[in-house]
Design an enzyme around this catalytic site. Structure first.
Site: not given
Length: 456
Positions: A11, A105-106
């Site tokens: 993350d 983003d993850e």
């Protein structure tokens, strides 16, 4: 459940805000808030410096301004975020062929599928550290938190514990004890409403949940939800990491800072969104049977109209034509104003079928859109805070703010260090919006002849 800690969750830390701080040296170490900057804006992401003042994601921007008035409020640059995300996913794909992105983003990574054979804590810590170092290197300074465990649930929990810029490895067999005294909000599927229902039963921690009866839990949550949560209470999670996720719909929508009353402007936006959706549809390899137009009025009432084709299509001509036809059916809503508009497609198939419309004949004139020479976001004039610009004399910079015919710009880049601030006329002929730069294989870079797509 896996017997080894073979699932990684990565993350990126305060992703949007971190990209802005990376590219804007004067904002490093200072509060940054990314999201809607208008009166109806919502915080998308904020830096850790802003979080210390109580700013949080999904908070109305006007509330954030009260808590942290000295922060930099930026509208966001999705092209920059997409590039950074692509760089990170490329790193993860070198580790394993099975990477499951959850958002820009993850992502989850199946380490076992990647050929990792040594799952001792020391080896996994070394691997996680190498990944974090590589992410920082390829992105030019962004940091990531990594969690490694035997399940998706525990891996994501581990990365949360490692934030920011940390690494946590949870050994197999230690999962149940690890979560025993955590608040039930730590469990996936427990939001504010569910937490409130559980509190009525005296359930506040995972340990409390383990001692609650199925009967009372089912009465409050339903049997299916109860079964899921009781399994998680003992860290049971057998979900697999999958690199392919089922897509049920594709859509894009824009929320406007001020209500729109101009039908011509709305037609341009609907057409722009229709082209974007079509490009994403083709990139996914699908054809759609149903096209939907969504409009929201100032009273927060959502009006959706759909049309199902006789066949299925992926052409922007068809999607734009239907979107504009649906808009025509709802143009009476403009009397009150439109605060949100969006176009979506659903009912996917992998094979093209004849559609109801012959777009090359009777409806040709209706779908020939006169594309503007600038992005739709600038129809109202001015620039948004955070936008990249270039001046013929002063060079590249970014917009701090604009209004009353003026625009304030800080002339700096990620590689220059903090730069000077200048206020110029909005119509300065030497000032230009910096063209969007996206990966060359990104099919969403253009939405019409002569202009680049930028989110509103």
């Amino acid at each position: 459940m896996r017997v080894e800690s073979s699932i990684m969750h990565l993350d990126l830390d305060a992703f949007f805000a971190s990209v802005e701080q990376r590219d804007k040296p004067s904002l490093r170490g200072k509060p940054v808030v990314v999201g809607g900057v208008g009166p109806r804006g919502v915080v998308s992401t904020c830096s850790y410096e802003a979080r210390r003042f109580g700013v949080r994601s999904a908070m109305p921007t006007h509330e954030a301004r009260v808590l942290c008035p000295h922060a930099a409020y930026l509208s966001g640059r999705f092209n920059a975020y997409r590039i950074a995300s692509r760089q990170v996913m490329d790193v993860l794909n070198t580790i394993s062929p099975v990477v499951e992105p959850l958002s820009l983003d993850e992502a989850f990574v199946d380490l076992e599928a990647g050929g990792v054979v040594d799952f001792c804590s020391e080896a996994l810590t070394t691997l996680g550290s190498q990944v974090r170092k590589k992410v920082t290197e390829v992105t030019g300074g962004l940091t990531a938190s990594v969690g490694i465990a035997s399940s998706k649930f525990m891996a994501k929990l581990a990365s949360e514990e490692g934030k920011p810029d940390g690494l946590v490895v949870i050994s197999p067999g230690a999962e149940a004890d690890h979560i025993r005294f955590m608040n039930v909000r730590a469990l996936p599927g427990v939001g504010p409403a569910t937490q409130e229902r559980l509190a009525k039963l005296g359930v506040h921690t995972v340990e409390d949940l383990r001692h609650a009866t199925d009967k009372e839990l089912s009465r409050e949550l339903g049997s299916a939800h109860t079964k899921w949560l009781m399994g998680l209470a003992y860290a049971h999670d057998d979900r697999t990491v999958s690199s392919s996720r089922e897509v049920k719909s594709i859509s894009t929508e824009d929320t406007f800072d001020t209500d729109l009353f101009d039908i011509e402007q709305l037609r341009l936006i609907v057409a722009r969104d229709g082209v974007l959706v079509a490009k994403r549809l083709r990139k996914a390899g699908f054809f759609a049977r149903t096209i939907t137009l969504k409009l929201k009025t100032p009273d927060y009432v959502t009006h959706s109209r759909s049309r199902t084709l006789v066949g299925a299509a992926d052409s922007h001509e068809t999607i734009v034509h239907v979107g504009l036809a649906l808009l025509e059916e709802q143009k009476h809503l403009l009397v009150a104003g439109i605060r949100l508009a969006g176009v979506g497609v659903s009912g996917f198939t992998t094979q093209a079928q004849d559609t109801l419309f012959d777009m090359s004949a009777t409806h040709k004139d209706e779908v020939e859109i006169e594309w503007p020479n600038a992005p739709v976001r600038y129809l109202a004039g001015g620039y948004h805070p955070g936008d990249d610009v270039t001046h013929d004399e002063y060079g590249p910079g970014w917009v701090w703010g604009s209004g009353l015919g003026l625009v304030t710009i800080r002339f700096e880049t990620a590689h220059t260090g903090p730069g000077p601030i200048k206020t110029l006329a909005l119509d300065d002929p030497a000032l230009h919006a910096t063209p969007v730069q996206l990966p060359v294989d990104d099919d969403d870079t253009q939405s019409g002849p002569g202009w680049s797509l930028q989110p509103l």
